[in-house]
Write a protein that holds these residues in place. Structure first.
Motif, PDB file in Angstrom:
ATOM      1  N   THR A 267       0.753  -1.339   0.019  1.00  0.00           N
ATOM      2  CA  THR A 267       0.051  -0.063  -0.109  1.00  0.00           C
ATOM      3  C   THR A 267       0.794   1.253   0.074  1.00  0.00           C
ATOM      4  N   LYS A 268       0.210   2.368   0.032  1.00  0.00           N
ATOM      5  CA  LYS A 268       1.011   3.658   0.136  1.00  0.00           C
ATOM      6  C   LYS A 268       1.819   3.826   1.317  1.00  0.00           C
ATOM      7  N   ASP A 269       1.163   3.139   2.396  1.00  0.00           N
ATOM      8  CA  ASP A 269       1.891   3.265   3.495  1.00  0.00           C
ATOM      9  C   ASP A 269       2.996   2.281   3.715  1.00  0.00           C
ATOM     10  N   LYS A 270       3.050   1.219   2.820  1.00  0.00           N
ATOM     11  CA  LYS A 270       4.236   0.280   2.588  1.00  0.00           C
ATOM     12  C   LYS A 270       3.955  -0.998   3.549  1.00  0.00           C
ATOM     13  N   LYS A 271       2.629  -1.042   3.658  1.00  0.00           N
ATOM     14  CA  LYS A 271       2.059  -2.365   4.392  1.00  0.00           C
ATOM     15  C   LYS A 271       1.624  -3.210   3.376  1.00  0.00           C
ATOM     16  N   LEU A 272       1.789  -4.527   3.928  1.00  0.00           N
ATOM     17  CA  LEU A 272       1.297  -5.487   2.531  1.00  0.00           C
ATOM     18  C   LEU A 272       0.144  -6.280   3.170  1.00  0.00           C
ATOM     19  N   LYS A 273      -0.996  -5.943   2.350  1.00  0.00           N
ATOM     20  CA  LYS A 273      -2.321  -6.517   2.481  1.00  0.00           C
ATOM     21  C   LYS A 273      -2.707  -7.094   1.312  1.00  0.00           C
ATOM     22  N   PRO A 274      -3.838  -8.294   1.866  1.00  0.00           N
ATOM     23  CA  PRO A 274      -4.358  -8.909   0.578  1.00  0.00           C
ATOM     24  C   PRO A 274      -5.541  -8.231   0.024  1.00  0.00           C
ATOM     25  N   VAL A 275      -5.666  -8.635  -1.344  1.00  0.00           N
ATOM     26  CA  VAL A 275      -6.698  -7.973  -1.959  1.00  0.00           C
ATOM     27  C   VAL A 275      -7.940  -8.898  -2.383  1.00  0.00           C
ATOM     28  N   ILE A 276      -9.088  -8.326  -2.390  1.00  0.00           N
ATOM     29  CA  ILE A 276     -10.178  -9.070  -2.799  1.00  0.00           C
ATOM     30  C   ILE A 276     -10.742  -8.191  -4.057  1.00  0.00           C
ATOM     31  N   HIS A 277     -11.040  -9.053  -5.013  1.00  0.00           N
ATOM     32  CA  HIS A 277     -11.520  -8.519  -6.164  1.00  0.00           C
ATOM     33  C   HIS A 277     -13.096  -8.564  -6.403  1.00  0.00           C
ATOM     34  N   VAL A 278     -13.621  -7.361  -6.388  1.00  0.00           N
ATOM     35  CA  VAL A 278     -15.174  -7.068  -6.192  1.00  0.00           C
ATOM     36  C   VAL A 278     -15.745  -6.954  -7.255  1.00  0.00           C
ATOM     37  N   MET A 279     -16.891  -7.161  -7.412  1.00  0.00           N
ATOM     38  CA  MET A 279     -17.890  -6.709  -8.717  1.00  0.00           C
ATOM     39  C   MET A 279     -19.202  -6.424  -7.971  1.00  0.00           C
ATOM     40  N   ALA A 280     -19.598  -5.000  -7.975  1.00  0.00           N
ATOM     41  CA  ALA A 280     -20.952  -4.810  -7.394  1.00  0.00           C
ATOM     42  C   ALA A 280     -21.770  -4.248  -8.549  1.00  0.00           C
ATOM     43  N   THR A 281     -23.199  -3.984  -8.135  1.00  0.00           N
ATOM     44  CA  THR A 281     -23.989  -3.375  -9.062  1.00  0.00           C
ATOM     45  C   THR A 281     -24.036  -1.948  -9.084  1.00  0.00           C
ATOM     46  N   VAL A 282     -23.950  -1.167 -10.072  1.00  0.00           N
ATOM     47  CA  VAL A 282     -23.583   0.356  -9.863  1.00  0.00           C
ATOM     48  C   VAL A 282     -25.037   1.049  -9.344  1.00  0.00           C
ATOM     49  N   GLY A 283     -26.200   0.547  -9.604  1.00  0.00           N
ATOM     50  CA  GLY A 283     -27.523   0.988  -9.130  1.00  0.00           C
ATOM     51  C   GLY A 283     -27.498   0.844  -7.691  1.00  0.00           C
ATOM     52  N   SER A 284     -27.373  -0.208  -7.187  1.00  0.00           N
ATOM     53  CA  SER A 284     -28.083  -0.650  -5.677  1.00  0.00           C
ATOM     54  C   SER A 284     -26.545  -0.676  -4.829  1.00  0.00           C
ATOM     55  N   GLY A 285     -25.533  -1.249  -5.414  1.00  0.00           N
ATOM     56  CA  GLY A 285     -24.435  -1.403  -4.662  1.00  0.00           C
ATOM     57  C   GLY A 285     -24.253  -2.873  -4.033  1.00  0.00           C
ATOM     58  N   PHE A 286     -25.113  -3.789  -4.389  1.00  0.00           N
ATOM     59  CA  PHE A 286     -25.061  -5.147  -4.096  1.00  0.00           C
ATOM     60  C   PHE A 286     -23.899  -5.948  -4.631  1.00  0.00           C
ATOM     61  N   ILE A 287     -22.984  -6.550  -3.698  1.00  0.00           N
ATOM     62  CA  ILE A 287     -22.040  -7.190  -4.256  1.00  0.00           C
ATOM     63  C   ILE A 287     -22.384  -8.588  -4.852  1.00  0.00           C
ATOM     64  N   VAL A 288     -22.117  -8.810  -5.909  1.00  0.00           N
ATOM     65  CA  VAL A 288     -22.463  -9.936  -7.080  1.00  0.00           C
ATOM     66  C   VAL A 288     -21.496 -10.877  -7.337  1.00  0.00           C
ATOM     67  N   PHE A 289     -20.387 -10.593  -7.075  1.00  0.00           N
ATOM     68  CA  PHE A 289     -19.197 -11.467  -7.441  1.00  0.00           C
ATOM     69  C   PHE A 289     -17.817 -10.867  -6.697  1.00  0.00           C
ATOM     70  N   PHE A 290     -17.207 -11.747  -6.077  1.00  0.00           N
ATOM     71  CA  PHE A 290     -15.790 -11.613  -5.576  1.00  0.00           C
ATOM     72  C   PHE A 290     -14.943 -12.814  -5.431  1.00  0.00           C
ATOM     73  N   TYR A 291     -13.572 -12.688  -5.351  1.00  0.00           N
ATOM     74  CA  TYR A 291     -12.700 -13.731  -5.191  1.00  0.00           C
ATOM     75  C   TYR A 291     -11.350 -13.021  -4.597  1.00  0.00           C
ATOM     76  N   ALA A 292     -10.497 -13.756  -3.854  1.00  0.00           N
ATOM     77  CA  ALA A 292      -9.400 -13.423  -3.218  1.00  0.00           C
ATOM     78  C   ALA A 292      -8.547 -13.550  -3.981  1.00  0.00           C
ATOM     79  N   ASP A 293      -7.211 -12.430  -4.183  1.00  0.00           N
ATOM     80  CA  ASP A 293      -6.018 -12.606  -4.944  1.00  0.00           C
ATOM     81  C   ASP A 293      -5.152 -13.719  -4.225  1.00  0.00           C
ATOM     82  N   THR A 294      -4.898 -14.872  -4.794  1.00  0.00           N
ATOM     83  CA  THR A 294      -3.940 -16.089  -4.411  1.00  0.00           C
ATOM     84  C   THR A 294      -2.714 -16.040  -5.068  1.00  0.00           C
ATOM     85  N   LEU A 295      -1.918 -16.569  -4.185  1.00  0.00           N
ATOM     86  CA  LEU A 295      -0.684 -16.911  -4.930  1.00  0.00           C
ATOM     87  C   LEU A 295      -0.448 -17.712  -6.197  1.00  0.00           C
ATOM     88  N   PHE A 296      -1.354 -18.678  -6.299  1.00  0.00           N
ATOM     89  CA  PHE A 296      -1.520 -19.689  -7.301  1.00  0.00           C
ATOM     90  C   PHE A 296      -2.756 -20.235  -7.414  1.00  0.00           C
TER      91      PHE A 296
END
Length: 296
Positions: A267-296
Motif C-alpha cells: 500500500t501507500k504506507d508500505k504495508k502488505l495487505k491482501p486484495v479482494i476482487h469485487v464486482m458490485a451493481t452500480v445502481g444498488s451497490g449489491f456485491i454480486v461477485f468476488f474472489y481473493a487474490d491468491t498466490l496460485f
C-alpha cells in the motif's frame, strides 16, 4: 462555462437540458429547490458529504448568483436500475425465508417489512453453515464435530450484534445477547481457534499428500463459489444491471497471509495487505461477485 460555485451558467443551455425540480440532481446532496419568491436568484443546497458540499464551494449552503442547473440523467437511470434490483432481491429473499419457514406468511401490505435480522439470513447461502462446519472440523479441537447448527446460528447472531454495535464479545451481554447465544459463540470461537492454520499444516490420512505451502484453502474456494452463485441470482437483474469492478484491500496487515495462500500487495504506507476482487451493481451497490487474490 462554470460559475465560481461550481454550477453551470452556460447561456447556450437549452430548456431540455435543465430540470430544477428533478429530485436526483446529485447523489451527494438533497433535492434542489428554488428559494422564496423574493429571492429567486438564490439556489439552496443541503450537502450530505464533502464532495457534495464542494459544488457550493467550501460547504456553503447557498449562492447569490443566478444559476442554471443542467439535468443529470445518470442519477435517474441508476435509480430505475436500483429499484429493479431491490425489487428482485426482496422477492427472492422473501421466497427463500418463506420456504425455510423462518418468515410467516403476511399480507401484501407487509411484504416490504424486512429488518436486518431477516435480510442477513435471506442473503446467506445455505451452503455457508455446512462449509463452515466442515472447516471447523479440520482443526485439532475434538469437540468441533459436536458443534451444532444452533451453535453456528448463535455465533452468527453474536457476530451480527458486534458488527452493528461496533463492539466486542465482552459487550454482548450489554447489547442484549442471550446467555445461550453467548455460550454458543464461545464454543464456536474455540473451534475456530483450533482450525485457524494454513491448509498445508493440516493433518492428513496416512499415505495422503499434504497441500503445498502457500496453497489457498479449498473450503474457502467453495465458500466463494457458493456466495457468487447465490448473490448473482439474487441481486443481478439480467438485461438491466450495470456493474463496477474494483480491487479492495483488506484493512488488516500480517506477514502470515501468504502462508494461507493470499497474495499481498504493498500500500501507500508500505504495508502488505491482501486484495479482494469485487464486482458490485452500480445502481444498488449489491456485491454480486468476488474472489481473493491468491498466490496460485
Amino acid at each position: 462555462m462554470m460559475s465560481t460555485d461550481g454550477y453551470s451558467t452556460s447561456e447556450s443551455s437549452s430548456d431540455e437540458d435543465l430540470d430544477r425540480d428533478n429530485p436526483y440532481f446529485n447523489g451527494d446532496g438533497a433535492p434542489p429547490y428554488q428559494g422564496p419568491p423574493d429571492a429567486d436568484t438564490s439556489f439552496w443546497y443541503e450537502a450530505f458529504s464533502a464532495r457534495g458540499g464542494a459544488f457550493c464551494g467550501n460547504l456553503k449552503s447557498s449562492t447569490g448568483l443566478k444559476v442554471k442547473l443542467r439535468y443529470n440523467a445518470c442519477d435517474k437511470l441508476l435509480l430505475n436500475k436500483s429499484r429493479m434490483e431491490a425489487k428482485q432481491a426482496l422477492h427472492k429473499v422473501r421466497h427463500k425465508l418463506s420456504s425455510l419457514k423462518t418468515l410467516p406468511q403476511v399480507g401484501p401490505e407487509e411484504k416490504l417489512k424486512l429488518d436486518a435480522f431477516d435480510a442477513f439470513p435471506g442473503a446467506l447461502p445455505l451452503q455457508f453453515l455446512l462449509l463452515f462446519k466442515k472447516w471447523l472440523c479440520t482443526g485439532t479441537d475434538t469437540n468441533a464435530v459436536n458443534v451444532s447448527l444452533d451453535d453456528l446460528v448463535g455465533w452468527l447472531r453474536c457476530e451480527f450484534i458486534m458488527q452493528i454495535s461496533n463492539g466486542s464479545s465482552q459487550d454482548l451481554e450489554w447489547w442484549g445477547a442471550p446467555e445461550t447465544d453467548r455460550n454458543r459463540y464461545n464454543r464456536v470461537l474455540q473451534a475456530m481457534t483450533k482450525a485457524d492454520r494454513p491448509v498445508s499444516k493440516r493433518e492428513v490420512l496416512d499415505g495422503t499428500a499434504r497441500a503445498m505451502p502457500g496453497a489457498f484453502d479449498p473450503i474457502n474456494i467453495e465458500l466463494e463459489q457458493a456466495c457468487r452463485k447465490e448473490w448473482i441470482d439474487m441481486f443481478f437483474v439480467s438485461g438491466s444491471s450495470w456493474v463496477d469492478i474494483d480491487d479492495d484491500k483488506l484493512n488488516h496487515s500480517s506477514k502470515n497471509f501468504p502462508k494461507y495462500g493470499y497474495r499481498v500487495t504493498p500500500t501507500k504506507d508500505k504495508k502488505l495487505k491482501p486484495v479482494i476482487h469485487v464486482m458490485a451493481t452500480v445502481g444498488s451497490g449489491f456485491i454480486v461477485f468476488f474472489y481473493a487474490d491468491t498466490l496460485f
